[in-house]
Design a protein around this motif. Sequence first.
Motif, PDB file in Angstrom:
ATOM      1  N   SER A  59       0.828  -1.200   0.000  1.00  0.00           N
ATOM      2  CA  SER A  59       0.000   0.000   0.000  1.00  0.00           C
ATOM      3  C   SER A  59       0.868   1.258   0.000  1.00  0.00           C
ATOM      4  O   SER A  59       0.557   2.235  -0.683  1.00  0.00           O
ATOM      5  CB  SER A  59      -0.929  -0.005   1.212  1.00  0.00           C
ATOM      6  OG  SER A  59      -1.618   1.220   1.312  1.00  0.00           O
ATOM      7  N   LEU A  60       1.957   1.218   0.752  1.00  0.00           N
ATOM      8  CA  LEU A  60       2.886   2.342   0.781  1.00  0.00           C
ATOM      9  C   LEU A  60       3.448   2.597  -0.620  1.00  0.00           C
ATOM     10  O   LEU A  60       3.536   3.735  -1.074  1.00  0.00           O
ATOM     11  CB  LEU A  60       4.017   2.060   1.776  1.00  0.00           C
ATOM     12  CG  LEU A  60       4.979   3.186   2.066  1.00  0.00           C
ATOM     13  CD1 LEU A  60       4.276   4.357   2.737  1.00  0.00           C
ATOM     14  CD2 LEU A  60       6.105   2.679   2.958  1.00  0.00           C
ATOM     15  N   ARG A  61       3.768   1.531  -1.326  1.00  0.00           N
ATOM     16  CA  ARG A  61       4.276   1.662  -2.698  1.00  0.00           C
ATOM     17  C   ARG A  61       3.197   2.190  -3.647  1.00  0.00           C
ATOM     18  O   ARG A  61       3.479   2.972  -4.550  1.00  0.00           O
ATOM     19  CB  ARG A  61       4.829   0.337  -3.190  1.00  0.00           C
ATOM     20  CG  ARG A  61       6.075  -0.061  -2.438  1.00  0.00           C
ATOM     21  CD  ARG A  61       6.802  -1.230  -3.075  1.00  0.00           C
ATOM     22  NE  ARG A  61       8.036  -1.451  -2.360  1.00  0.00           N
ATOM     23  CZ  ARG A  61       9.127  -0.718  -2.475  1.00  0.00           C
ATOM     24  NH1 ARG A  61       9.151   0.295  -3.298  1.00  0.00           N
ATOM     25  NH2 ARG A  61      10.205  -1.001  -1.774  1.00  0.00           N
ATOM     26  N   MET A  62       1.956   1.748  -3.442  1.00  0.00           N
ATOM     27  CA  MET A  62       0.851   2.256  -4.269  1.00  0.00           C
ATOM     28  C   MET A  62       0.652   3.749  -4.033  1.00  0.00           C
ATOM     29  O   MET A  62       0.389   4.501  -4.970  1.00  0.00           O
ATOM     30  CB  MET A  62      -0.436   1.492  -3.951  1.00  0.00           C
ATOM     31  CG  MET A  62      -0.438   0.062  -4.421  1.00  0.00           C
ATOM     32  SD  MET A  62      -1.941  -0.807  -3.916  1.00  0.00           S
ATOM     33  CE  MET A  62      -3.111  -0.097  -5.081  1.00  0.00           C
ATOM     34  N   LEU A  63       0.786   4.161  -2.784  1.00  0.00           N
ATOM     35  CA  LEU A  63       0.667   5.571  -2.444  1.00  0.00           C
ATOM     36  C   LEU A  63       1.750   6.377  -3.150  1.00  0.00           C
ATOM     37  O   LEU A  63       1.485   7.430  -3.737  1.00  0.00           O
ATOM     38  CB  LEU A  63       0.746   5.746  -0.929  1.00  0.00           C
ATOM     39  CG  LEU A  63       0.584   7.147  -0.368  1.00  0.00           C
ATOM     40  CD1 LEU A  63      -0.729   7.773  -0.797  1.00  0.00           C
ATOM     41  CD2 LEU A  63       0.683   7.100   1.149  1.00  0.00           C
ATOM     42  N   ALA A  64       2.980   5.865  -3.154  1.00  0.00           N
ATOM     43  CA  ALA A  64       4.082   6.538  -3.853  1.00  0.00           C
ATOM     44  C   ALA A  64       3.802   6.604  -5.352  1.00  0.00           C
ATOM     45  O   ALA A  64       4.049   7.640  -5.993  1.00  0.00           O
ATOM     46  CB  ALA A  64       5.398   5.818  -3.574  1.00  0.00           C
ATOM     47  N   ALA A  65       3.272   5.530  -5.923  1.00  0.00           N
ATOM     48  CA  ALA A  65       2.960   5.512  -7.358  1.00  0.00           C
ATOM     49  C   ALA A  65       1.848   6.510  -7.686  1.00  0.00           C
ATOM     50  O   ALA A  65       1.919   7.219  -8.705  1.00  0.00           O
ATOM     51  CB  ALA A  65       2.562   4.097  -7.790  1.00  0.00           C
TER      52      ALA A  65
END
Length: 173
Positions: A59-65
């Motif tokens: 989810s953290l990576r999705m937020l960054a994307a």
Amino acid sequence: MRVYLPCTIPALARAAETGEVGPAPLTGFAVTPSLTEWYASGDTEELEYVALTEAARASLRMLAADRADGVVAPGRRVVIAADVPDDIVVAGAALEERARVRLREAVPMAKVAAVHVDDRFAARDIEEAVVALPAADQGDDDAKFTVDGAEAHELLWYATQEIPDILEDVRHD
């Protein structure tokens, strides 16, 4: 099978509006045979926590994307827990991704059991972790520490009927 689907607040709002988490294929995390074998001493609850934690990291990576794509997304990790038929789930093959699965179909909101979301007090650490992710991926120890700091926050549990309240609460942050 219980799966944990990484998400963001904007994606949760879309799912609530459309009535499904999708489109397929979806990446999720679950208690897979590979995870069970690797974590031999854990019970089901501990294994589910591992899968939830992996989904929170995703989810953290999705937020960054989302941010990289110009999407306005609040600094909160979101994980959707859903109970889906086993036949739509394909376990990952890579050893380093023992809990990762792919879902062949979108998940109807009726299959969602709960939503896990960071509280507002985690937002600062989440924001710092989003910024630190690229350096952490390159091996920077300070950046890894920052990302780990975000992961130290426990996600809060919400029933599905509370999703509108979550979305409203985030609008007022």
